[in-house]
Design a protein around this motif. Structure first.
Motif, PDB file in Angstrom:
ATOM      1  N   GLY A 138       0.815  -1.214   0.000  1.00 20.82           N
ATOM      2  CA  GLY A 138       0.000   0.000   0.000  1.00 20.82           C
ATOM      3  C   GLY A 138       0.845   1.258   0.000  1.00 20.82           C
ATOM      4  O   GLY A 138       0.559   2.220  -0.728  1.00 20.82           O
ATOM      5  N   GLY A 139       1.893   1.267   0.792  1.00 22.18           N
ATOM      6  CA  GLY A 139       2.762   2.441   0.840  1.00 22.18           C
ATOM      7  C   GLY A 139       3.463   2.682  -0.487  1.00 22.18           C
ATOM      8  O   GLY A 139       3.617   3.828  -0.928  1.00 22.18           O
ATOM      9  N   GLN A 140       3.888   1.588  -1.148  1.00 20.78           N
ATOM     10  CA  GLN A 140       4.539   1.726  -2.449  1.00 20.78           C
ATOM     11  C   GLN A 140       3.557   2.220  -3.508  1.00 20.78           C
ATOM     12  O   GLN A 140       3.902   3.059  -4.342  1.00 20.78           O
ATOM     13  N   GLN A 141       2.321   1.734  -3.467  1.00 19.75           N
ATOM     14  CA  GLN A 141       1.314   2.202  -4.424  1.00 19.75           C
ATOM     15  C   GLN A 141       1.039   3.691  -4.243  1.00 19.75           C
ATOM     16  O   GLN A 141       0.853   4.413  -5.227  1.00 19.75           O
ATOM     17  N   GLN A 142       1.035   4.144  -2.990  1.00 19.15           N
ATOM     18  CA  GLN A 142       0.784   5.564  -2.761  1.00 19.15           C
ATOM     19  C   GLN A 142       1.940   6.409  -3.275  1.00 19.15           C
ATOM     20  O   GLN A 142       1.731   7.523  -3.773  1.00 19.15           O
ATOM     21  N   ARG A 143       3.150   5.898  -3.203  1.00 22.55           N
ATOM     22  CA  ARG A 143       4.296   6.610  -3.766  1.00 22.55           C
ATOM     23  C   ARG A 143       4.144   6.738  -5.291  1.00 22.55           C
ATOM     24  O   ARG A 143       4.474   7.780  -5.874  1.00 22.55           O
ATOM     25  N   ILE A 144       3.649   5.672  -5.920  1.00 21.22           N
ATOM     26  CA  ILE A 144       3.444   5.722  -7.375  1.00 21.22           C
ATOM     27  C   ILE A 144       2.360   6.741  -7.724  1.00 21.22           C
ATOM     28  O   ILE A 144       2.498   7.507  -8.688  1.00 21.22           O
ATOM     29  N   ALA A 145       1.283   6.753  -6.943  1.00 22.42           N
ATOM     30  CA  ALA A 145       0.220   7.739  -7.181  1.00 22.42           C
ATOM     31  C   ALA A 145       0.766   9.156  -7.025  1.00 22.42           C
ATOM     32  O   ALA A 145       0.392  10.069  -7.782  1.00 22.42           O
ATOM     33  N   LEU A 146       1.666   9.341  -6.074  1.00 27.48           N
ATOM     34  CA  LEU A 146       2.282  10.658  -5.870  1.00 27.48           C
ATOM     35  C   LEU A 146       3.174  11.021  -7.057  1.00 27.48           C
ATOM     36  O   LEU A 146       3.139  12.157  -7.550  1.00 27.48           O
ATOM     37  N   PRO A 200       2.998  20.010 -12.166  1.00 21.78           N
ATOM     38  CA  PRO A 200       1.919  20.972 -11.917  1.00 21.78           C
ATOM     39  C   PRO A 200       2.343  21.981 -10.849  1.00 21.78           C
ATOM     40  O   PRO A 200       3.205  21.687 -10.005  1.00 21.78           O
ATOM     41  N   SER A 201       1.748  23.134 -10.892  1.00 22.03           N
ATOM     42  CA  SER A 201       2.042  24.130  -9.852  1.00 22.03           C
ATOM     43  C   SER A 201       1.167  23.910  -8.615  1.00 22.03           C
ATOM     44  O   SER A 201       1.425  24.479  -7.562  1.00 22.03           O
ATOM     45  N   LEU A 202       0.129  23.060  -8.768  1.00 23.03           N
ATOM     46  CA  LEU A 202      -0.798  22.785  -7.671  1.00 23.03           C
ATOM     47  C   LEU A 202      -1.096  21.292  -7.626  1.00 23.03           C
ATOM     48  O   LEU A 202      -1.409  20.685  -8.656  1.00 23.03           O
ATOM     49  N   VAL A 203      -1.000  20.700  -6.421  1.00 28.28           N
ATOM     50  CA  VAL A 203      -1.331  19.290  -6.219  1.00 28.28           C
ATOM     51  C   VAL A 203      -2.376  19.192  -5.110  1.00 28.28           C
ATOM     52  O   VAL A 203      -2.235  19.815  -4.049  1.00 28.28           O
ATOM     53  N   LEU A 204      -3.434  18.416  -5.369  1.00 25.79           N
ATOM     54  CA  LEU A 204      -4.495  18.189  -4.397  1.00 25.79           C
ATOM     55  C   LEU A 204      -4.374  16.773  -3.860  1.00 25.79           C
ATOM     56  O   LEU A 204      -4.163  15.828  -4.631  1.00 25.79           O
ATOM     57  N   MET A 205      -4.528  16.616  -2.541  1.00 29.04           N
ATOM     58  CA  MET A 205      -4.418  15.303  -1.918  1.00 29.04           C
ATOM     59  C   MET A 205      -5.626  15.084  -1.007  1.00 29.04           C
ATOM     60  O   MET A 205      -5.849  15.848  -0.074  1.00 29.04           O
ATOM     61  N   ASP A 206      -6.382  14.017  -1.312  1.00 29.40           N
ATOM     62  CA  ASP A 206      -7.596  13.718  -0.556  1.00 29.40           C
ATOM     63  C   ASP A 206      -7.364  12.489   0.324  1.00 29.40           C
ATOM     64  O   ASP A 206      -7.386  11.362  -0.168  1.00 29.40           O
ATOM     65  N   GLU A 207      -7.117  12.705   1.613  1.00 28.17           N
ATOM     66  CA  GLU A 207      -6.867  11.618   2.574  1.00 28.17           C
ATOM     67  C   GLU A 207      -5.880  10.601   1.996  1.00 28.17           C
ATOM     68  O   GLU A 207      -6.120   9.389   2.041  1.00 28.17           O
ATOM     69  N   PRO A 208      -4.729  11.024   1.479  1.00 27.59           N
ATOM     70  CA  PRO A 208      -3.867  10.095   0.741  1.00 27.59           C
ATOM     71  C   PRO A 208      -3.228   9.013   1.596  1.00 27.59           C
ATOM     72  O   PRO A 208      -2.809   7.989   1.066  1.00 27.59           O
ATOM     73  N   LEU A 209      -3.144   9.227   2.905  1.00 22.95           N
ATOM     74  CA  LEU A 209      -2.449   8.265   3.762  1.00 22.95           C
ATOM     75  C   LEU A 209      -3.413   7.475   4.649  1.00 22.95           C
ATOM     76  O   LEU A 209      -2.994   6.725   5.524  1.00 22.95           O
ATOM     77  N   GLY A 210      -4.713   7.643   4.412  1.00 18.85           N
ATOM     78  CA  GLY A 210      -5.715   7.044   5.288  1.00 18.85           C
ATOM     79  C   GLY A 210      -5.698   5.532   5.323  1.00 18.85           C
ATOM     80  O   GLY A 210      -6.122   4.923   6.308  1.00 18.85           O
ATOM     81  N   ALA A 211      -5.200   4.879   4.256  1.00 20.93           N
ATOM     82  CA  ALA A 211      -5.224   3.410   4.192  1.00 20.93           C
ATOM     83  C   ALA A 211      -3.940   2.776   4.739  1.00 20.93           C
ATOM     84  O   ALA A 211      -3.821   1.552   4.756  1.00 20.93           O
TER      85      ALA A 211
END
Length: 362
Positions: free
Chosen positions: A141-149, A157-168
């Motif tokens: 899960g942690g590795q997948q979140q790094r890939i999503a990041l 991008p000049s702006l990044v939005l993160m919606d509860e990215p570490l909740g899992a």
């Protein structure tokens, strides 16, 4: 023309799904260029809806959202040039890691040669360069979140939005990723808008925190400001542990007021925000770590307390006492502090705190 200080501006934005219940109420919020701003609040407070309107996945019912000074309410998500990271990763399972990260570049018609170079740089940035050929199912899960990041950052991008990215993620990995994201933000200088209901996460990562409740921003400020100077009882209760005592203001001298506590004959002194008057009802907010056991006489407020419960939590001891008409006053005592090993249920002790650590709120 020089770039505006603000990259995002919400101007009187409202959102309702059924025409009756307003989920976001006249949101006026400026997000500074290069800052890490967290939208924090309980479920249903309006924070995620506000983020989704900025991303373009929801449309505001009224008001305007400006990105770099341009209204974007009618602009589809893919034309906003905003990176987005979700809690559930949203990776394509049939694609390799490299193909997932390359996807935003393909949509932008970037050449194959440049795609390869940018994908490798993004993967190296999140320490996943050696996993380019794997599929998402072969990653933790942690590795997948790094890939999503990496995918959210690859097109710069000049702006990044993160919606509860570490909740899992589990607690230890979540705390590690918090610092990684914070360091990436500092390294890249991008603007990040981050949604969470985790107060510790918000305090750790943010330049500023917008605290939402019932569709309204209750307070906007630095982690230090919202913790040390809460604007109202909700903020005091939601950010960190808090002791709330009810009472009536007896007198006011500048920003210091004397309060008669409910259920007690004792007067205490607190710090007012300037709006309290004699006769006003108030809620006193006192952080558990600011209450001292056996105070040295330098505190303006002292009381006799009875120990109701002692809980050992490793780095500190959590003590619940009865005092001042309440049986729910919590004190945090550092492990190893003088007297911490002698605390026992039923014992009597003196407690004290400074008026500067006692906020009188309305």
């Amino acid at each position: 023309m020089p770039a505006s200080e603000h990259i995002v501006r919400f101007d009187a934005v409202e959102k309702t799904y059924d025409g009756a219940n307003i989920v976001v109420k006249r949101l006026n919020l400026n997000i500074r260029r290069g800052e890490f701003l967290t939208m924090l609040g309980p479920s249903g407070s309006g924070k995620t809806t506000s983020l989704m309107m900025l991303a373009g996945f929801e449309a505001p019912t009224s008001g305007a959202i400006l990105l770099d000074g341009r209204p974007i309410e009618k602009l589809p998500p893919h034309r906003r040039n905003i990176g987005v990271v979700f809690q559930n990763y949203a990776l394509f399972p049939n694609m390799s890691v490299a193909e997932n990260v390359a996807f935003p570049l393909q949509m932008r018609k970037v050449s194959k040669a440049d795609q390869s170079k940018e994908v490798q740089a993004a993967l190296d940035m999140v320490q996943m360069g050696q996993f380019a050929s794997r599929k998402p199912a072969q990653l933790s899960g942690g590795q997948q979140q790094r890939i999503a990041l990496a995918r959210a950052l690859v097109f710069k991008p000049s702006l990044v939005l993160m919606d509860e990215p570490l909740g899992a993620l589990d607690k230890q990995l979540r705390e590690h990723m918090q610092l990684e994201i914070k360091h990436l933000h500092e390294q890249l200088g991008i603007s990040i808008v981050y949604v969470t209901h985790d107060q510790g996460e918000a305090l750790t990562m943010s330049d500023r925190i917008a605290i939402f409740n019932d569709g309204v921003v209750q307070q906007l400020g630095s982690p230090n400001e919202v913790y040390e100077r809460p604007a109202n009882p909700f903020v005091a209760r939601f950010i960190g542990d808090n002791n709330a005592l009810q009472g009536r203001v007896e007198s006011v001298d500048g920003l210091v007021c004397r309060i008669q506590l409910d259920g007690s004959q004792q007067m205490v002194r607190g710090r007012s925000n300037g709006s309290l008057r004699p006769g006003s009802r108030t809620t006193l907010s006192i952080r558990p770590e600011r209450i001292q056991i056996d105070p040295d006489g330098k505190h303006e407020n002292v009381a006799l307390a009875t120990v109701e419960e002692v809980i050992y939590l490793g780095d500190h001891v959590r003590v619940r006492v009865s005092a001042l008409g309440s049986s729910e006053i919590i004190i945090k005592v550092a492990n190893g502090a003088v007297g911490s090993s002698e605390l026992a249920k039923g014992g009597a002790l003196n407690i004290g705190w400074s008026e500067s650590d006692c906020a009188a709120l309305q």
